[in-house]
Design an enzyme around this catalytic site. Structure first.
Site, PDB file in Angstrom:
ATOM      1  CB  SER A   2       0.005  -8.098  -1.394  1.00  0.00           C
ATOM      2  OG  SER A   2      -0.898  -8.912  -0.674  1.00  0.00           O
ATOM      3  CD  GLU A  62     -10.319   3.652   0.317  1.00  0.00           C
ATOM      4  OE1 GLU A  62     -10.262   4.890   0.227  1.00  0.00           O
ATOM      5  OE2 GLU A  62      -9.533   2.887  -0.284  1.00  0.00           O
ATOM      6  CE  LYS A  74      -4.137  -1.914   0.063  1.00  0.00           C
ATOM      7  NZ  LYS A  74      -5.032  -1.770  -1.116  1.00  0.00           N
TER       8      LYS A  74
END
Lengths: 263, 394
Positions: B376, B109, B87
């Site tokens: 990830s 969010e 991210k």
């Protein structure tokens, strides 16, 4: 056949009057009561009725209408059900009715079928808060053939070139969002509202009605001074919410609307 | 080059938002296009990715699972990045855009909290104020990330409407943006939302795939045969896949099958959904027969979303990628395998891709095939969920 919305604005213009538009959520608390509310609103002098179709994810709405949408879903008010109700209402009144509906419901129903069924049921137009003109070409093409209004929105953040683009795509009227925000009552309307509306009126001859934040007779009056109509939603929804299950719910809404109209 | 000028990937994508946001989206796209051509912007971002976030991340030939499955399986180690997941690639890029645009406040969010955490981190770094919308259910199951975000100075705003997860957190963030659009930059964390977001997020995440490509040429003198990544909104997968779009490498996105694809409790919009419009974009979606959006389910908060990125829908429609789904139970097994065999504790999201690669893909391809999996994120955030599932004997 001329669209009932266009007819209404012509009639109002002749009388030198401004439109009062009232919003309720279909199926809140039930479709049977929605039907009664529509008749009560007509009797109370509402010029155009805006009917919300409940959706699971109403991103342009504040808490009051979100909750109303939730109650509408709970009472199982489907698009087909709401269309059927309008069909029944149409036997008794010619007051224009527009839908406030999120695009996924229209898309899922099918654009052709939606416009056809809506027109046949006596719905005169549609406000789709998440469908800017860039994405509404196909719907507008179908709507035009059926004399069905696709009412676009303008906002305080719309610059001149967007005002031009949006008004050239408009039919029925333009829904001007008074403030940057979601739906719901506000204590004060923005200072620059009058000026913003004057700028829009310079560009288009289409009627412009103002919604979002309007909840008092003074605000209705102020808005009607600058625009062709005032739209009240959340404040009416609150009356419905607070009186759900009570016998005089419908009368109370009627009384509130008369107060708002300054009658 | 996709998306086209309307922000469309074929029929998917677009801008389905309230008029109030249209101008902001146009401004964002304009600023992004300028930044893309600005050598200084690129240099600043690349430097941050290197010295702050920890790029390049290793491409690791996972010896033991390769041995067990009889196929070479490589892991792209996004879990080693600062804040523990991919991210941060996107939030650093978008925070730089926010600074360029003169915005002082950032909103986001978050589902699993990884995007919220990466946003709060970037906001702290750039001295921006930061509000993160998070569903109440996710606040409960991702308490560690909530605490970290608060430590970093962000306000975590609980969302109690609807699903109480990522779907409604996203709706609330959009409502905030509609209200504060003039002063606020909205950092969307996945390859979802209205144009230009899916493009921007994909571009910032493409660093994953670009590095992977280089590393494969270095280690194997060739590209892998298969690439596998988990897909919720789909940002790690799109970043992993996109640089390989024009190659012959087979791309597989793994969705959350939750309690099973035949139940109502899953998050597999590409495998089981239909086309619709949610959160500003046209894409595959879990919806009922009336077009009401369904509530998704996954053990991993990051995959617990009823929609997906429009570019994934395009990849599916054109056959460029395949999409499969892995259940909660299988993901837990994937988690266990990687932890025990490789000494790597993966995020539950990534565990879906891990399980798929080891158990579903490896056995059906020939022995000379090479598989690359995007790891990830790391699993620290999921330890409580693992603990409670052990107690329940899952």
């Amino acid at each position: 056949m001329i669209n009932r919305i266009d007819l209404k604005f012509k009639e109002l213009k002749k009388k030198n009057k401004k439109a009062f538009i009232a919003f309720i959520m279909a199926g809140d608390p039930s479709l049977a009561i929605t039907k009664q509310l529509v008749f009560e609103m007509v009797d109370s002098g509402v010029d155009i009725i805006e009917l919300g179709v409940p959706f699971s994810d109403p991103i342009a709405d504040g808490p009051a209408i979100q909750k109303a949408s939730g109650r509408g879903l709970k009472s199982k008010a489907t698009l087909a059900g709401v269309l059927n109700m309008v069909k029944n209402i149409r036997i008794q009144t010619q007051t224009p009715i527009v839908f406030l509906i999120y695009y996924n419901l229209v898309f899922h129903y099918g654009l052709e079928k939606f416009v056809k069924d809506a027109t046949q049921s006596g719905v005169d137009g549609v406000v789709i808060p998440d469908l800017p003109p860039e994405e509404s070409k196909e719907l507008r093409k179908i709507a035009k053939k059926n004399r069905f209004s696709v009412i676009p929105l303008l906002a305080p953040t719309s610059p001149v070139d967007r005002i031009k683009k949006v008004s050239s795509a408009a039919s029925g009227f333009i829904y001007y969002v008074s403030l940057t925000g979601t739906t719901g009552a506000r204590k004060k309307l923005p200072k620059e509202l009058g000026e913003n509306l004057r700028n829009i009126k310079k560009i288009t001859r289409m009627p412009v009605c103002v919604g979002f934040g309007i909840s008092t007779p003074a605000q209705v009056k102020e808005v009607q001074k600058h625009a062709d109509g005032a739209i009240v939603g959340s404040a009416i929804i609150k009356i419905v919410e607070n009186n759900a299950g009570k016998k005089d719910l419908v009368k109370k809404v009627g009384r509130f609307i008369k107060i708002l109209k300054g009658a | 080059m996709l998306p086209d000028k309307f922000g469309k990937f074929g029929v998917f994508g677009g801008k389905f938002v309230p008029e109030t946001l249209m101008m902001a989206l146009e401004e964002l796209e304009k600023e992004y296009r300028i930044a893309q051509k600005d050598a200084k912007f690129k240099e600043e971002l690349n430097s941050l990715l290197e010295v702050y976030a920890g790029r390049p991340t290793p491409l690791y030939l996972a010896k033991n699972i390769s041995k067990k499955s009889g196929r070479k399986i490589y892991l792209k180690r996004e879990d080693l990045l600062h804040t523990g997941a991919h991210k941060i690639n996107n939030t650093l890029g978008q925070a730089l855009l926010a600074v360029r645009m003169g915005k002082k406040r950032i909103i986001a969010e978050t589902g699993a909290g990884q995007h919220g955490l990466a946003t709060a981190t970037s906001a702290a770094l750039f001295g921006l104020s930061c509000d993160v919308y998070m569903g109440e259910e996710d606040i409960g199951r991702q308490a560690l990330n909530v605490f970290k975000m608060r430590l970093l100075g962000a306000r975590v705003i609980p969302v109690s409407t609807g699903s109480k997860t990522l779907k409604d957190a996203t709706s609330e963030a959009i409502r905030d943006w509609v209200t504060n659009v003039r002063t606020t930059y909205y950092i969307i964390g996945s390859a979802i939302g209205p144009h230009p977001y899916p493009m921007i997020v994909r571009d910032f995440q493409s660093v994953i795939g670009k590095e992977t490509k280089k590393q494969f040429m270095k280690y194997e003198k060739r590209l892998p045969d298969y690439m596998v990544a988990c897909v919720g909104g789909g940002s790690n997968a799109m970043g992993f896949f996109h640089p390989f779009f024009k190659t012959g490498v087979k791309l597989i996105g793994v969705e959350a099958a939750g309690l099973g694809l035949n139940t109502e409790k899953h998050g597999a919009s590409l495998c089981k959904g239909s086309v619709g419009i949610l959160h500003g974009t046209k894409s595959y979606l879990l919806q009922d027969k009336f077009g009401q959006v369904k509530i998704a389910h996954s053990i991993s908060a990051g995959l617990d979303y009823p929609g997906t990125g429009p570019e994934h829908s395009y990849y599916k429609e054109t056959g460029r990628a395949e999409y499969a789904a892995i259940t909660d139970k299988e993901a837990l097994e994937g988690f266990k395998m990687l932890t025990e065999l490789e000494g790597i504790i993966p995020a539950l999201e990534s565990s879906h891709a891990i399980y798929y690669a080891i158990k579903k893909l490896a056995p059906k391809v020939s022995k000379d095939k090479i598989i690359a999996v995007c790891l990830s994120g790391r699993g620290d955030k999921d330890i409580d969920i693992i603990k409670s599932s052990r107690l329940k004997g899952i």
